[in-house]
Design an enzyme around this catalytic site. Structure first.
Site, PDB file in Angstrom:
ATOM      1  N   GLY A 186       0.822  -1.225   0.000  1.00 27.04           N
ATOM      2  CA  GLY A 186       0.000   0.000   0.000  1.00 27.04           C
ATOM      3  C   GLY A 186       0.843   1.256   0.000  1.00 27.04           C
ATOM      4  O   GLY A 186       0.747   2.076   0.905  1.00 27.04           O
TER       5      GLY A 186
ATOM      6  N   THR B 114       0.459   5.883  -2.077  1.00 30.66           N
ATOM      7  CA  THR B 114       0.064   7.163  -1.489  1.00 30.66           C
ATOM      8  C   THR B 114       0.386   7.146   0.008  1.00 30.66           C
ATOM      9  O   THR B 114       0.849   6.131   0.541  1.00 30.66           O
ATOM     10  CB  THR B 114      -1.455   7.407  -1.716  1.00 30.66           C
ATOM     11  OG1 THR B 114      -1.805   8.681  -1.192  1.00 30.66           O
ATOM     12  CG2 THR B 114      -2.311   6.357  -1.033  1.00 30.66           C
ATOM     13  N   GLY B 115       0.167   8.286   0.668  1.00 27.70           N
ATOM     14  CA  GLY B 115       0.235   8.357   2.133  1.00 27.70           C
ATOM     15  C   GLY B 115       1.572   7.948   2.739  1.00 27.70           C
ATOM     16  O   GLY B 115       2.653   8.212   2.196  1.00 27.70           O
TER      17      GLY B 115
ATOM     18  N   GLY C 120       2.899   5.035   3.189  1.00 23.74           N
ATOM     19  CA  GLY C 120       3.661   4.024   2.436  1.00 23.74           C
ATOM     20  C   GLY C 120       4.534   4.661   1.370  1.00 23.74           C
ATOM     21  O   GLY C 120       5.705   4.306   1.198  1.00 23.74           O
TER      22      GLY C 120
ATOM     23  N   SER D 146      -2.060   0.850  14.728  1.00 27.25           N
ATOM     24  CA  SER D 146      -2.628   2.165  15.062  1.00 27.25           C
ATOM     25  C   SER D 146      -2.929   2.228  16.548  1.00 27.25           C
ATOM     26  O   SER D 146      -3.217   1.198  17.174  1.00 27.25           O
ATOM     27  CB  SER D 146      -3.922   2.366  14.275  1.00 27.25           C
ATOM     28  OG  SER D 146      -4.641   3.463  14.807  1.00 27.25           O
TER      29      SER D 146
ATOM     30  N   TYR E 142     -12.299  -1.419  12.509  1.00 29.31           N
ATOM     31  CA  TYR E 142     -10.924  -0.936  12.283  1.00 29.31           C
ATOM     32  C   TYR E 142     -10.063  -1.223  13.516  1.00 29.31           C
ATOM     33  O   TYR E 142      -8.971  -1.771  13.402  1.00 29.31           O
ATOM     34  CB  TYR E 142     -10.942   0.560  11.988  1.00 29.31           C
ATOM     35  CG  TYR E 142      -9.567   1.156  11.740  1.00 29.31           C
ATOM     36  CD1 TYR E 142      -8.850   0.851  10.591  1.00 29.31           C
ATOM     37  CD2 TYR E 142      -8.990   2.036  12.664  1.00 29.31           C
ATOM     38  CE1 TYR E 142      -7.593   1.401  10.358  1.00 29.31           C
ATOM     39  CE2 TYR E 142      -7.739   2.589  12.436  1.00 29.31           C
ATOM     40  CZ  TYR E 142      -7.044   2.265  11.283  1.00 29.31           C
ATOM     41  OH  TYR E 142      -5.794   2.817  11.070  1.00 29.31           O
TER      42      TYR E 142
HETATM   43  N1  NAP Z   1      -3.321   8.238   8.611  1.00 27.61           N
HETATM   44  C1  NAP Z   1      -3.387   8.036   9.896  1.00 27.61           C
HETATM   45  O1  NAP Z   1      -3.702   8.954  10.681  1.00 27.61           O
HETATM   46  C2  NAP Z   1      -3.082   6.678  10.465  1.00 27.61           C
HETATM   47  C3  NAP Z   1      -3.150   6.502  11.849  1.00 27.61           C
HETATM   48  C4  NAP Z   1      -2.877   5.267  12.397  1.00 27.61           C
HETATM   49  C5  NAP Z   1      -2.545   4.212  11.556  1.00 27.61           C
HETATM   50  N2  NAP Z   1      -2.505   4.382  10.212  1.00 27.61           N
HETATM   51  C6  NAP Z   1      -2.158   3.223   9.374  1.00 27.61           C
HETATM   52  O2  NAP Z   1      -1.163   3.594   8.441  1.00 27.61           O
HETATM   53  C7  NAP Z   1      -1.248   2.741   7.296  1.00 27.61           C
HETATM   54  C8  NAP Z   1      -1.137   3.583   6.025  1.00 27.61           C
HETATM   55  O3  NAP Z   1      -2.287   4.400   5.960  1.00 27.61           O
HETATM   56  P1  NAP Z   1      -2.307   5.857   5.298  1.00 27.61           P
HETATM   57  O4  NAP Z   1      -2.708   6.786   6.352  1.00 27.61           O
HETATM   58  O5  NAP Z   1      -1.094   6.103   4.503  1.00 27.61           O
HETATM   59  O6  NAP Z   1      -3.592   5.675   4.360  1.00 27.61           O
HETATM   60  P2  NAP Z   1      -3.785   5.851   2.782  1.00 27.61           P
HETATM   61  O7  NAP Z   1      -3.213   7.131   2.334  1.00 27.61           O
HETATM   62  O8  NAP Z   1      -5.241   5.595   2.552  1.00 27.61           O
HETATM   63  O9  NAP Z   1      -2.939   4.641   2.192  1.00 27.61           O
HETATM   64  C9  NAP Z   1      -3.365   3.325   2.348  1.00 27.61           C
HETATM   65  C10 NAP Z   1      -2.707   2.458   1.324  1.00 27.61           C
HETATM   66  O10 NAP Z   1      -3.223   1.114   1.483  1.00 27.61           O
HETATM   67  C11 NAP Z   1      -3.631   0.647   0.209  1.00 27.61           C
HETATM   68  N3  NAP Z   1      -4.664  -0.378   0.263  1.00 27.61           N
HETATM   69  C12 NAP Z   1      -5.927  -0.245   0.703  1.00 27.61           C
HETATM   70  N4  NAP Z   1      -6.576  -1.402   0.514  1.00 27.61           N
HETATM   71  C13 NAP Z   1      -5.721  -2.274  -0.055  1.00 27.61           C
HETATM   72  C14 NAP Z   1      -5.798  -3.607  -0.501  1.00 27.61           C
HETATM   73  N5  NAP Z   1      -6.937  -4.299  -0.463  1.00 27.61           N
HETATM   74  N6  NAP Z   1      -4.704  -4.191  -1.038  1.00 27.61           N
HETATM   75  C15 NAP Z   1      -3.555  -3.503  -1.138  1.00 27.61           C
HETATM   76  N7  NAP Z   1      -3.398  -2.225  -0.753  1.00 27.61           N
HETATM   77  C16 NAP Z   1      -4.489  -1.621  -0.212  1.00 27.61           C
HETATM   78  C17 NAP Z   1      -4.137   1.883  -0.502  1.00 27.61           C
HETATM   79  O11 NAP Z   1      -4.214   1.647  -1.882  1.00 27.61           O
HETATM   80  P3  NAP Z   1      -5.282   2.446  -2.795  1.00 27.61           P
HETATM   81  O12 NAP Z   1      -4.737   3.826  -2.922  1.00 27.61           O
HETATM   82  O13 NAP Z   1      -5.308   1.693  -4.070  1.00 27.61           O
HETATM   83  O14 NAP Z   1      -6.578   2.404  -2.055  1.00 27.61           O
HETATM   84  C18 NAP Z   1      -3.060   2.870  -0.115  1.00 27.61           C
HETATM   85  O15 NAP Z   1      -1.926   2.701  -0.916  1.00 27.61           O
HETATM   86  C19 NAP Z   1      -2.555   1.983   7.428  1.00 27.61           C
HETATM   87  O16 NAP Z   1      -2.284   0.675   7.866  1.00 27.61           O
HETATM   88  C20 NAP Z   1      -3.306   2.731   8.500  1.00 27.61           C
HETATM   89  O17 NAP Z   1      -4.187   1.893   9.224  1.00 27.61           O
HETATM   90  C21 NAP Z   1      -2.754   5.598   9.658  1.00 27.61           C
END
Ligand code: NAP
Length: 402
Positions: free
Chosen positions: A82, A85-86, A88, A211, A237
């Site tokens: 993943g 974006t974000g 990752g 998280s 979640y």
């Molecule tokens: N942002 C926060 O505040 C926060 C806080 C605590 C924990 N986290 C954790 O941090 C991690 C990264 O999240 P982020 O904030 O960077 O969110 P994000 O910007 O939404 O990125 C999530 C990534 O996961 C991918 N993904 C979603 N469903 C998938 C699937 N079925 N198979 C493969 N890839 C998939 C998305 O791909 P697509 O773009 O194709 O959907 C995207 O690349 C997550 O595990 C999240 O739970 C985030």
């Protein structure tokens, strides 16, 4: 050249003034107003500067520490899930700067390619590969691993980063609740299938992005898939993120003698696309956007804890830990419950179709998140194995997972 005012001119001017008018008093009043204005102006300016400085300091503090060690990992093979974006994407950007060979495991090849091209452009690292992985499909996970193993004989770092949050209830291709399926089960299968490569390449590392929401989580043993009760906000979640931690801790006990470490982290509250499924009203989404500009971490800041876990030489032997803001943090008792971790591991094996890694446990099952005798332990997991179970047995089974 200034003209001197003659007594005649003064008398003409004075005669134009209304009776009782005192020009000196008016000048004094004007001067007072003038000074009052500037006093207010300076005061308001000072307040504005103070507010700005406090906000700036608060923002800097919220961003958290940056991983600053300059160690390179040239040629090390890394998988990040993943990462189009974000958090990752930022993780890949930094690892690419440090010379890693990175397999970008994303579900959307188009978005993945756009991110890959951008990162290659910015880092000049050509060793970035776009690979399709949909964690919501066990078949896709297996296909990804098969292709990866055909291409690479080693794997130094696996970063389980992908995640979804707060989506309306839906099912993965295999009929699992989406968040549990993607965030936990997809990564569970992926990691297990890659353990042989990680062990061959040791010292190697697994990083699990969980998280702080796990604190509100509960492993619903009777309703893992939320069929009876589904909370569209954070219930499913937080269960999936608690599962990430229990998985990390269980795996760290299974890999104890192997030089493969596994740690998990909370990245902070980060401004990403994670809330894309957030089902609230538009005004709430817009408010969240505005607030997030001020007080959320940037994706770069959000990637720092994952980066430290993946890179820091001083953590080479650390395993089974939970980190946030680049520091190790204690866990709540229900995230340390090794009986729940054992149960979840066995259940996950059944769900993804892996053979059991351990003989059936003789421990008495307990319900939910209540503490067990093991639950207050430090995570060495000595109570998780069945009688007569040795690390050798674990090793053999782990190597033969695929
Ligand atoms: N942002 C926060 O505040 C926060 C806080 C605590 C924990 N986290 C954790 O941090 C991690 C990264 O999240 P982020 O904030 O960077 O969110 P994000 O910007 O939404 O990125 C999530 C990534 O996961 C991918 N993904 C979603 N469903 C998938 C699937 N079925 N198979 C493969 N890839 C998939 C998305 O791909 P697509 O773009 O194709 O959907 C995207 O690349 C997550 O595990 C999240 O739970 C985030």
């Amino acid at each position: 050249m200034s003209q001197a005012v003659t007594p005649k001119a003064t008398s003409i001017l004075s005669s134009d003034l209304p009776p009782g008018f005192d020009p000196t008093a008016e000048a004094a009043e004007k001067s007072l107003c003038f000074h009052g204005f500037w006093a207010w102006f300076v005061l308001l300016l000072l307040i504005a500067v103070c507010v700005f400085v406090v906000m700036w300091l608060l923002r800097q503090w919220i961003q958290g520490p940056i991983y600053r060690k300059a160690n390179r990992i040239d040629g090390k093979v890394v998988i990040v899930t993943g990462c189009n974006t974000g958090i990752g994407k930022e993780t890949v950007l930094e690892l690419a700067r440090r010379g890693a060979k990175i397999y970008m495991a994303c579900r959307d090849p188009g978005r993945c390619e756009a991110a890959r091209v951008e990162i290659v452009d910015r880092t000049r690292n050509q060793q970035l590969f776009n690979r399709t992985l949909d964690l919501g499909s066990l078949e896709s996970v297996r296909n990804f691993v098969t292709r990866f193993k055909a291409e690479e004989s080693r794997l130094d770092i696996l970063i389980n980063n992908a995640g979804i949050m707060a989506c309306p209830r839906s099912l993965t291709a295999d009929g699992f609740e989406q968040q549990f399926g993607v965030n936990h089960l997809g990564h569970f299968l992926l990691t297990n299938l890659l353990l042989d490569r990680l062990k061959q390449s040791s010292p190697s590392r697994i990083v699990v992005v969980s998280s702080a929401a796990h604190i509100f989580g509960k492993i619903n043993r009777d309703d893992l898939m939320g069929e009876r009760k589904y909370s569209k906000f954070f219930g499913a979640y937080s269960q999936s993120k608690l599962a990430n931690i229990l998985f990390t801790r269980k795996l760290s006990t299974l890999l104890k003698e192997t030089n493969v470490t596994v740690n998990c982290c909370h990245p902070g509250v980060v401004r990403t696309e994670l809330n894309r499924h957030f089902a609230g009203p538009n005004w709430m989404k817009n408010c969240l956007k505005v607030v997030s500009l001020g007080i959320f971490k940037t994706p770069r800041a959000g990637a720092q804890t994952s980066l430290r876990l993946a890179l820091d030489p001083s953590l080479e032997k650390s395993t089974g830990g939970y980190y946030a803001d680049c520091m190790r943090w204690p866990l709540v008792p229900w995230a340390r419950n090794s009986e729940t971790a054992d149960w979840l591991w066995r259940e996950s094996e059944k769900l993804v179709g892996l053979p059991p890694i351990e003989p059936p446990s003789t421990s008495t099952p307990q319900n939910g998140n209540g503490s067990s005798a093991n639950g207050t332990g430090t995570g060495t997991g000595t109570g998780t194995s069945g009688p007569g179970h040795t690390n050798d047995t674990v090793e053999t089974v782990v190597v033969n997972r695929s």
